[in-house]
Design a protein around this motif. Structure first.
Motif, PDB file in Angstrom:
ATOM      1  N   TYR A 100       0.829  -1.207   0.000  1.00 28.61           N
ATOM      2  CA  TYR A 100       0.000   0.000   0.000  1.00 28.61           C
ATOM      3  C   TYR A 100       0.860   1.252   0.000  1.00 28.61           C
ATOM      4  CZ  TYR A 100       0.726  -0.082   5.117  1.00 28.61           C
ATOM      5  OH  TYR A 100       1.267  -0.112   6.380  1.00 28.61           O
ATOM      6  N   PHE A 101       0.200   2.355  -0.297  1.00 35.96           N
ATOM      7  CA  PHE A 101       0.867   3.659  -0.418  1.00 35.96           C
ATOM      8  C   PHE A 101      -0.020   4.724   0.212  1.00 35.96           C
ATOM      9  CE2 PHE A 101       1.864   7.638  -2.553  1.00 35.96           C
ATOM     10  CZ  PHE A 101       3.255   7.636  -2.553  1.00 35.96           C
ATOM     11  N   LEU A 102       0.616   5.716   0.849  1.00 37.60           N
ATOM     12  CA  LEU A 102      -0.085   6.897   1.358  1.00 37.60           C
ATOM     13  C   LEU A 102       0.643   8.139   0.865  1.00 37.60           C
ATOM     14  CD1 LEU A 102       0.150   4.719   4.063  1.00 37.60           C
ATOM     15  CD2 LEU A 102      -1.676   6.266   4.760  1.00 37.60           C
ATOM     16  N   CYS A 131       0.085  -1.874  -6.039  1.00 39.36           N
ATOM     17  CA  CYS A 131      -0.231  -1.626  -4.617  1.00 39.36           C
ATOM     18  C   CYS A 131      -1.472  -0.737  -4.510  1.00 39.36           C
ATOM     19  CB  CYS A 131       0.953  -1.005  -3.891  1.00 39.36           C
ATOM     20  SG  CYS A 131       1.421   0.652  -4.426  1.00 39.36           S
ATOM     21  N   VAL A 132      -1.965  -0.607  -3.305  1.00 43.45           N
ATOM     22  CA  VAL A 132      -3.216   0.107  -3.045  1.00 43.45           C
ATOM     23  C   VAL A 132      -2.942   1.508  -2.495  1.00 43.45           C
ATOM     24  CG1 VAL A 132      -5.310   0.109  -1.622  1.00 43.45           C
ATOM     25  CG2 VAL A 132      -4.478  -2.033  -2.609  1.00 43.45           C
ATOM     26  N   LEU A 133      -3.617   2.501  -3.050  1.00 41.07           N
ATOM     27  CA  LEU A 133      -3.610   3.840  -2.457  1.00 41.07           C
ATOM     28  C   LEU A 133      -4.616   3.817  -1.321  1.00 41.07           C
ATOM     29  CD1 LEU A 133      -2.895   6.803  -2.259  1.00 41.07           C
ATOM     30  CD2 LEU A 133      -4.442   7.266  -4.184  1.00 41.07           C
ATOM     31  N   ILE A 134      -4.114   3.609  -0.126  1.00 47.21           N
ATOM     32  CA  ILE A 134      -4.988   3.299   1.005  1.00 47.21           C
ATOM     33  C   ILE A 134      -5.366   4.519   1.831  1.00 47.21           C
ATOM     34  CG2 ILE A 134      -3.226   2.835   2.766  1.00 47.21           C
ATOM     35  CD1 ILE A 134      -4.807   0.246   3.411  1.00 47.21           C
ATOM     36  N   GLY A 135      -4.688   5.639   1.606  1.00 51.11           N
ATOM     37  CA  GLY A 135      -4.998   6.833   2.382  1.00 51.11           C
ATOM     38  C   GLY A 135      -3.979   7.923   2.123  1.00 51.11           C
TER      39      GLY A 135
END
Length: 341
Positions: A100-102, A131-135
């Motif tokens: 994930y990435f923020l 990956c996921v843009l989680i916040g």
């Protein structure tokens, strides 16, 4: 008469609008492990199955003064790719798969569309990296940043099996370095680039025959993301001993970061493809090779080290992926990086 938050320069309704615009881009990156939506107090994500001893690997980075050129050109949907790349390329160099990435976006006066354009690029980078843009965080700070400008930083976490962490500890004299091409300048050396090219929009937005396009578009070309290539190499069973993401400090600083004590390398600087932008910078600056390779990637954005016995396997794998590569040097006793013609 009361003085409101809006009177002080912060309009919370712009923040609501920005988040609304961003959510769509973030959702494009979600997968089955994503447990929360953008806008929560924190992002939630499950660890993927199949790891016996999962180790989390984290990295944080920014884009530097390349942002100044994005402001000048009013192009904001590529710079987000850069901030993702600078983080995920670092953690995949340890063998970790980004999860994930923020992002952190801060500005003096929030322009919801401009912020959304940046996040559009972040989303694109996350999709390229898998990956996921989680916040993230959007901060409006009147008086802190000049009008129309912002800062951008990112943070990413990946996972790797403990026994498969790549640290460089097994690198030996005689091992071989392979380079994978960059997409151009990536996100390093832009204080020098801006000094050389100036910051006049009219001058930078002209076509250059030497560069094959507008100067500003070449300078703002997003950083290449190496995640899928590297993970495919590892999944193919290539015994990779060390990897380096060539960022600020170029070859001279970044390659030694994966070397055990007492070892360095000899690098053939004429083996790779040197994009025209670096040739132009060399001519304009008058810098010697040592200085150039201590500032820029010079066309090689990622380095992989294997034993001579694994070299053919690595070459076959990269060729099968359609990835360009070159044998660029050899591990030697001593320390540091010696550039040879």
């Amino acid at each position: 008469m009361p003085i409101s938050y809006k009177d002080s320069g912060v309009d919370v309704t712009r923040g609501y609008e920005a988040v609304k615009l961003m959510k769509g881009y973030a959702r494009e990156t979600y997968n089955s492990l994503t447990l929360s939506d953008l806008g929560s107090f924190g992002g939630f994500m499950s660890l993927p199955a199949g790891y016996r001893e999962p180790v989390l690997v984290s990295g944080a980075d920014g884009v530097g003064t390349k942002l100044k050129l994005a402001f000048l050109a009013d192009i904001h949907d590529t710079i987000g790719v850069d901030v993702v790349a600078m983080c995920v390329n670092d953690i995949v160099a340890q063998g970790a798969k980004p999860l994930y990435f923020l992002d952190y976006f801060a500005t003096g006066g929030l322009d919801p569309q401009k912020a959304a354009d940046v996040v559009k690029g972040v989303s694109r980078g996350c999709k390229e990296a898998g990956c996921v843009l989680i916040g993230g965080e959007t901060a409006e700070m009147p008086g802190f940043y000049p009008p129309g400008e912002y800062d951008l930083a990112g943070f990413s976490t990946g996972v790797v099996e403990k026994e498969k962490i790549i640290t460089g500890k097994d690198i030996k004299e005689g091992d071989v370095l392979y380079g994978i091409p960059s997409s151009g300048l990536h996100s390093n050396g832009f204080s020098l680039v801006r000094k050389l090219f100036g910051e006049k929009k009219k001058k930078l937005c002209v076509h250059s025959d030497e560069l094959g396009g507008r100067i500003i578009d070449v300078l703002l070309t997003p950083t290449k993301i190496y995640v899928k290539t590297v993970l495919s190499v590892l999944d193919a069973g290539v015994d990779v001993k060390g990897m380096a993401h060539i960022t600020g400090g170029g070859f001279i600083e970044n390659i030694p970061r994966m070397m055990p004590e007492g070892l360095g390398c000899e690098v053939k600087i004429n083996q790779g493809e040197i994009p025209p932008i670096f040739k132009m910078i060399k001519r304009m600056s008058g810098l010697c090779d040592e200085e150039l390779y201590n500032t820029f990637n010079m066309g090689t954005g990622f380095v992989i080290i294997v034993s001579p016995d694994e070299a053919q396997k690595l070459e076959d794998c990269l060729a099968g992926l359609g990835e360009r590569y070159w044998e660029m040097g050899e591990v030697k006793k001593g320390g540091g990086v010696k550039l040879v013609g």
